[in-house]
Write a protein that holds these residues in place. Structure first.
Motif, mmCIF file in Angstrom:
data_model
loop_
_atom_site.group_PDB
_atom_site.id
_atom_site.type_symbol
_atom_site.label_atom_id
_atom_site.label_comp_id
_atom_site.label_asym_id
_atom_site.label_seq_id
_atom_site.Cartn_x
_atom_site.Cartn_y
_atom_site.Cartn_z
ATOM 1 N N UNK A 27 25.768 -21.360 -2.705
ATOM 2 C CA UNK A 27 24.689 -22.987 -2.386
ATOM 3 C C UNK A 27 24.173 -22.120 -1.637
ATOM 4 N N UNK A 28 23.080 -22.971 -1.877
ATOM 5 C CA UNK A 28 21.309 -22.454 -0.663
ATOM 6 C C UNK A 28 21.895 -24.148 -0.302
ATOM 7 N N UNK A 29 20.816 -24.776 0.676
ATOM 8 C CA UNK A 29 20.743 -25.820 1.162
ATOM 9 C C UNK A 29 19.834 -27.352 0.428
ATOM 10 N N UNK A 30 20.077 -26.969 -0.727
ATOM 11 C CA UNK A 30 20.506 -27.229 -1.492
ATOM 12 C C UNK A 30 21.453 -28.289 -2.482
ATOM 13 N N UNK A 31 22.604 -27.951 -1.807
ATOM 14 C CA UNK A 31 23.882 -27.648 -2.669
ATOM 15 C C UNK A 31 24.147 -26.305 -3.375
ATOM 16 N N UNK A 32 25.034 -26.453 -4.206
ATOM 17 C CA UNK A 32 26.092 -25.336 -5.514
ATOM 18 C C UNK A 32 25.493 -24.789 -6.212
ATOM 19 N N UNK A 33 25.365 -24.061 -6.746
ATOM 20 C CA UNK A 33 25.161 -23.040 -8.151
ATOM 21 C C UNK A 33 26.294 -24.228 -9.337
ATOM 22 N N UNK A 34 26.588 -23.150 -10.109
ATOM 23 C CA UNK A 34 27.231 -23.488 -10.941
ATOM 24 C C UNK A 34 28.759 -22.826 -10.449
ATOM 25 N N UNK A 35 29.819 -23.128 -11.541
ATOM 26 C CA UNK A 35 31.129 -22.948 -10.971
ATOM 27 C C UNK A 35 31.127 -21.494 -11.924
ATOM 28 N N UNK A 36 32.232 -20.300 -11.238
ATOM 29 C CA UNK A 36 32.248 -18.648 -11.932
ATOM 30 C C UNK A 36 33.297 -19.511 -12.404
ATOM 31 N N UNK A 37 33.783 -18.620 -13.907
ATOM 32 C CA UNK A 37 35.077 -18.772 -14.698
ATOM 33 C C UNK A 37 36.177 -18.979 -13.631
ATOM 34 N N UNK A 38 37.124 -19.502 -14.102
ATOM 35 C CA UNK A 38 38.556 -20.170 -13.187
ATOM 36 C C UNK A 38 39.377 -18.438 -13.177
#
Length: 1184
Positions: free
Chosen positions: A901-912
């Protein structure tokens, strides 16, 4: 048109000219005079469902100059209205009225209708209106057999309503027209069927009725009642969930953008399953999503493309769970990105009409002119088609027409009319002539000049001469704005509108009024009850304005009481009471402004004797200004009366009549011993000063203002502070600053020069000057790059000092990549370590602030544990590629995902990732209590731990004695099985305190211990050992006669025997209250060991005699019964008499001698060497 394609410069010039296309003002008089092509203003919906019981009205209204005529087509063919007397068209309208009151069938008029509106400038067309009559067909007759089901089975009651137009609304009721109750177990599906996840005996009834309501005709029809009988003679076992709807494991759904998406999952199961919903790799939109029908239906309104994806519904009960996946595809009927707009051009001008629509699949664009395909329209050299754009160049008077843009795909179409109206009109000023504008001094003034002309006219303002300069703002709509109105601005203003055909002018007037000011505000009053009080409020206002004075009490209206009298400049209250205390406010209103002032009234009781009165000091007087220079002045004054309280300080305030007239600001304070002050001033301020004195009571009234002193303008001395640069979008840079106050501006025409350049890339600064704002947005920037930013103040007298540069960054975008190579290392039962590979730097698209690990417990591996589903998140710094997850639940299955995550928000999630935690030590037992079981026994009870954290292997039990000095004795330890919940300790010493410890164990070890203390008690004296005596045997005719004497309290006595030197168990026979017993079952010729045993109520041996060896003779000789002999009777009598004498002697001695503590202990416990052995002692020894 070829010239437009010669190069970018020509196209840029062309589009710049297009921007000047005219907007026709909504002035009724003007619209009546100007020629205008037709415009459709009202039409029926595209899908028009009618009630067959009423006349049919198909709307089509249009405007234009000249007024348009109308025609219709039906199913693509011209509709001849005159041929059907039942079809009428309203006058000066295109609205059709189809009269079916005479028995005509509405379905005869079904079809596709389209309206056209014509005048000499063009033709506008309506949408294609599909006319259909509503239908509410009857339910088909059917015979429904009664339904018989076993308790616990699932059941579906089918509704199958008749297809109507529009579709009916379904609901289930009983014979009493009462809705059937629904729940998680019983619910109605979207298709109207009634589902039972499991059926119960109370579901038995004979009136399950499905109703269909047809909304268009407001009719209700019902299905034949369904009878259901539930049997309870062979109930169905509990079971894990199975989906009843949908039946397959994966399904799909297609929904259109902007519509409503409804998905449902109904499950069979016992107990009733709970339904939950998740979306794969995304969140369900909380603002538009709702869970209906006890969470069995997921409803998403206003669907967008972001709602596409995989949705999963999960049904679970304590037997298991099942899930179903729904793949949702979002398509879209065409929707406008930029709808065509009417275009008004002058002869020889250029312009464009743009028709931009989106959809899925992408819609095709088709142009029509006056209702005909444009390729079939007459050729016009001034017009060309470029895809979704019509381009017009050097238009002529005859080029007016109405163009239709049709954007369509398989899901629908959009049709929009836009006309090109070529006009040559001289300028007109639409603002009423000689309009008078009134404004308060130092407030902004707006003078309107609304115009129309073709070509668009230019506006020029005059007052004696042409107006120009920074004191005025000339708005695009022709309005003149004066920032700060002064009396010199009053007068006559002229606006002149010019175009190539002519000019027009209009005169308006501006009147600058004096502000309303309260000169003598009401003063604080303390008055005795039953006295009168007067509040004065004297104000000044502009003589041309009509003032009104209003009084308030505590911000509300004055009480409706004749004691309150309002005069022109005062408020009088007679016969004051305690309820009159409060805050009184006078408000002076005019039609343009107002001023107000408040004072407090305190009501006190009459004082019996005079007292010293302390009041606020009197107002200072005689203010004088000396030593007047550009940036400072000397102020002197004369103090007022002290009123029995010494003046502590003076407060000096100023008013800036130029920027904030009537508002007083604190400037400085001086001690009460001084009557002069040296004041530092700012440029471009019209100063007036006043002084207030303060003593222990409060502030005095302000002094009268000093004479005004005006400082000269100058360039700003400072620049804005708090300059920052940051992005709010991925392609912009927002530059913000704290603006200067009017006093900091130092002069008129304050502006800010905003400068920026990309650090390390650009050499030259880009700048723009703005006014009256505190931020500027730079668009089109690269994502998250550093910029140097400066903001400099400037006014009409020059710029401020050179500003320093600050570094800001353009906006961030969400990270585009997920952390890779996610691995989990389980360290122990409550701690795991997760590791990942960092995201590539180029995918961060901002300042990497760290990584988030989202994890939650899916379920416990132990069937007794609760189900956990709490979402947890751990945040790690950007330089970390691993981190620990604390406070995990032992013996559980977890899942986790990692994001950057950066100041804009979170990116995509990794595989569970999923992992299991091993067993841990359990928590303490849920309870532990000790109770007295018997004189020398304690019972211990406990409950299993709430958190087992694994499979319990047993309990560890420890105890030790505690003496009177709290010293602990030897610690004893026992291991108990996991299924045991109580234990009894026997043969404990009396009056002894014990401390007990218990803990549960898993394979990992023992958990925390619970402790309790208890004391064994003695509530009666035990018999003196031995308890048995004179045990003997003799032969009788019935068997061996065993006799004894027993001095104990127990009532249950047994004679037990066993063959001598054998390993068999002891045989026992109960004694019926006597002190002898005959053993009849002994075998001849054998030797037996015999004993007498006293047992407690729990069948535990309390006392037993010494063992007696009895030999049974092989032959029984005749014997005389000695019990009948005289000598035996005499002997027994003598022995009884002797025993009685001995008992009397013992009793006398006992009463004479008493007892002492040592003797009591000996009597209570007896000699341990001669006490009988208890069976529990042997058992207890085996535990050790």
């Amino acid at each position: 048109m070829d010239r437009l394609r010669d190069g970018p410069l020509a196209l840029l010039l062309f589009l710049g000219h297009v921007i000047t296309a005219l907007e026709v003002p909504l002035d009724p008089k003007l619209l009546e005079e100007l020629p205008q092509p037709p415009t459709i203003t009202h039409q029926s919906p595209k899908d028009f469902i009618i009630d067959p019981r009423e006349n049919i009205v198909i709307h089509c209204e249009a405007k234009g100059k000249p007024h348009p005529s109308f025609s219709w087509t039906r199913n693509g063919t011209h509709l001849d209205i005159d041929k059907d007397p039942k079809v009428l068209m309203k006058p000066r309208s295109g609205t059709l009225v189809l009269d079916i009151s005479g028995g005509q069938r509405a379905e005869e008029y079904e079809g596709v209708y389209q309206c056209s509106a014509h005048n000499e400038l063009g033709t506008a067309v309506s949408n294609s209106i599909i006319l259909r009559q509503s239908r509410s067909p009857l339910w088909s007759k059917e015979r429904i057999s009664p339904i018989i089901a076993q308790k616990g089975q699932s059941l579906i009651l089918r509704c199958r309503p008749p297809a109507g137009l529009p579709p009916p609304i379904i609901f289930w009721m009983d014979n009493n027209i009462q809705r059937l109750p629904q729940s998680r177990r019983v619910s109605q599906a979207l298709n109207g069927d009634l589902f039972f996840s499991n059926i119960l005996p109370e579901d038995s009834r004979s009136d399950y009725i499905c109703y269909a309501r047809f909304p268009h005709t407001q009719t209700i029809q019902q299905k034949q009642p369904i009878s259901v009988r539930v049997l309870d003679n062979n109930p169905v076992d509990e079971r894990e969930p199975v989906f009843m709807v949908p039946s397959e494991s994966v399904s799909s759904a297609v929904v259109l953008r902007g519509e409503i998406l409804e998905m449902e999952c109904i499950a069979d199961g016992l107990p009733t399953p709970a339904i939950s919903w998740v979306k794969h790799n995304s969140e369900i939109p909380s603002g538009r999503a709702s869970f209906l029908n006890f969470s069995k239906t997921l409803r998403i309104t206003d669907v967008s493309e972001a709602d596409a994806g995989e949705y999963r519904c999960i049904a679970n009960n304590h037997h298991g769970s099942v899930h179903h996946t729904i793949r949702v595809t979002v398509n879209a009927a065409p929707y406008w990105i930029s709808a065509p707009r009417n275009l008004v051009l002058a002869p020889g001008e250029m312009g464009i009409i743009t028709c931009r629509a989106a959809g899925r699949p992408k819609p095709s664009i088709r142009w029509l002119m006056n209702g005909l395909p444009i390729e079939n329209a007459p050729r016009d050299p001034s017009r060309s088609v470029e895809g979704d754009t019509l381009i017009f160049s050097e238009v002529q008077t005859g080029s007016s027409a109405v163009y239709q843009c049709n954007a369509s795909n398989e899901y629908g179409y959009l049709l929009s009319n836009a006309f090109v109206n070529v006009l040559a009109e001289p300028p007109r000023v639409l603002t009423l002539p000689n309009t008078v504008y009134q404004v308060i001094m130092n407030k902004p003034a707006l003078l309107e000049c609304v115009t129309f002309g073709s070509p668009a006219p230019t506006i020029t303002w005059f007052k004696d001469s042409m107006l120009e300069g920074n004191a005025y703002v000339f708005h695009e709509n022709g309005t003149l704005e004066i920032h700060m109105s002064h009396p010199s601005n009053s007068g006559k203003y002229t606006c002149v509108a010019r175009n190539s055909l002519s000019l027009s002018e209009n005169h308006v007037y501006l009147q600058v009024k004096e502000p309303t000011r309260i000169l003598r505000p009401p003063e604080y009053r303390v008055v005795q009850r039953s006295r009168d009080v007067v509040f004065e409020c004297k104000a000044k206002h502009d003589p041309s304005l009509v003032p009104t004075m209003t009084w308030l009490k505590d911000d509300g209206e004055l009480p409706d009481d004749e004691r309150f009298r309002v005069d022109s400049d005062s408020l009088t209250i007679t016969d004051v009471t305690e309820s009159d205390a409060g805050t009184y406010t006078c408000i002076m209103n005019t039609t343009l402004d107002q001023d107000s002032a408040s004072a407090q009234l305190t009501v006190v009781e009459a004082l019996p004797t005079p007292a010293v009165i302390y009041e606020q000091p009197g107002a200072p007087t005689d203010l004088e200004l000396t030593d007047l220079v550009a940036r400072s002045v000397q102020l002197t004054w004369t103090p007022g009366e002290e009123h029995n309280s010494r003046i502590k300080k003076f407060l000096i305030q100023y008013e800036d009549a130029l920027h904030q007239s009537g508002v007083w600001h604190n400037l400085t304070e001086v001690p009460g011993t001084k009557t002069t002050a040296h004041l530092k001033l700012s440029p471009y301020v019209h100063y007036s000063f006043r002084v207030l004195a303060l003593n222990n009571v409060g502030f005095s009234r302000p002094s009268m203002p000093s004479r005004q002193y005006r400082t000269s303008p100058a360039a700003p001395d400072e620049n804005p502070t708090e300059v920052k640069g940051h992005g709010t979008e991925h392609n912009n840079l927002v530059i913000t600053w704290k603006p200067l106050t009017p006093q900091q501006a130092n002069g008129p025409g304050l502006e800010y020069k905003v400068m920026w350049r990309q650090q390390g890339i650009e050499t030259y600064w880009t700048s723009v000057s703005v006014a009256n704002v505190s931020k500027f947005v730079v668009s089109g920037t690269p994502t998250f790059v550093p910029y140097e930013v400066m903001v400099q103040a400037l006014n009409d007298y020059g710029p401020g000092p050179k500003p320093g540069a600050v570094i800001g960054y353009s906006g961030e975008d969400f990270p585009s990549a997920a952390p890779g190579d996610v691995r989990v290392l389980v360290l122990n039962s409550t701690l795991a370590e997760v590791r990942w590979s960092p995201v590539p730097l180029e995918s961060v698209r901002g300042r990497l602030q760290g990584y988030k690990v989202h994890y939650h417990c899916e379920r416990s591996l132990h069937r007794h544990s609760s189900h956990y589903n709490k979402q947890s998140t751990e945040i790690f710094s950007p330089n970390k590629t691993s981190g620990k997850l604390p406070d995990l639940l032992p013996y559980s299955i977890y899942s986790l995902r990692v994001t950057a995550f950066n100041g804009r928000g979170e990116g995509p999630t990794s595989a569970t990732q999923r992992f299991e935690t091993p067993e841990g030590v359990p928590s303490a037992p849920s309870f532990f209590k000790v109770s007295t079981f018997d004189l020398d026994s304690l019972m211990l009870e406990w409950g299993p731990p709430y958190e087992r954290n694994g499979r319990l292997t047993g309990y560890t039990f420890k105890y030790q004695t505690v003496n009177s000095k709290n010293d602990l004795g030897l610690l004893e330890e026992l291991d108990l099985p996991s299924n045991q919940s109580s234990f009894t300790l026997h043969n404990l010493p009396h009056s002894t305190r014990y401390k007990f410890y218990i803990s549960a164990r898993t394979q990992r070890g023992a958990g925390p211990m619970l402790t309790e203390e208890a004391v064994t008690v003695l509530d009666r004296v035990l018999p003196v050992a031995p308890a048995f005596g004179n045990v003997s045997s003799s032969m009788s005719k019935d068997g061996e006669l065993i006799s004894w004497q027993y001095w104990g309290p127990e009532k249950l006595l047994y004679v037990e025997y066993i063959i001598d030197k054998s390993d068999e168990d002891w045989h026992k026979e109960k004694v019926n209250g006597s002190q002898f017993h005959v053993l009849k079952g002994l075998k001849k010729g054998l030797a037996y060991k015999v004993r007498v045993v006293a047992r407690g109520h729990d069948d535990r041996a309390v006392h037993h005699s010494e063992e007696l060896l009895v030999k049974v003779s092989a032959m029984v000789s005749p014997q005389v019964d000695i019990a009948t002999q005289g000598w035996f009777i005499g002997l027994m009598s003598a022995i009884a008499l002797l025993i009685l004498i001995l008992l009397i002697i013992c009793f006398i001695k006992r009463n004479k001698g008493g007892k002492y503590p040592v003797k009591e202990k000996e009597d209570a416990h007896g000699d341990p060497e001669i006490q009988p052995m208890k069976e529990d002692d042997i058992t207890f020894g085996e535990y050790r």
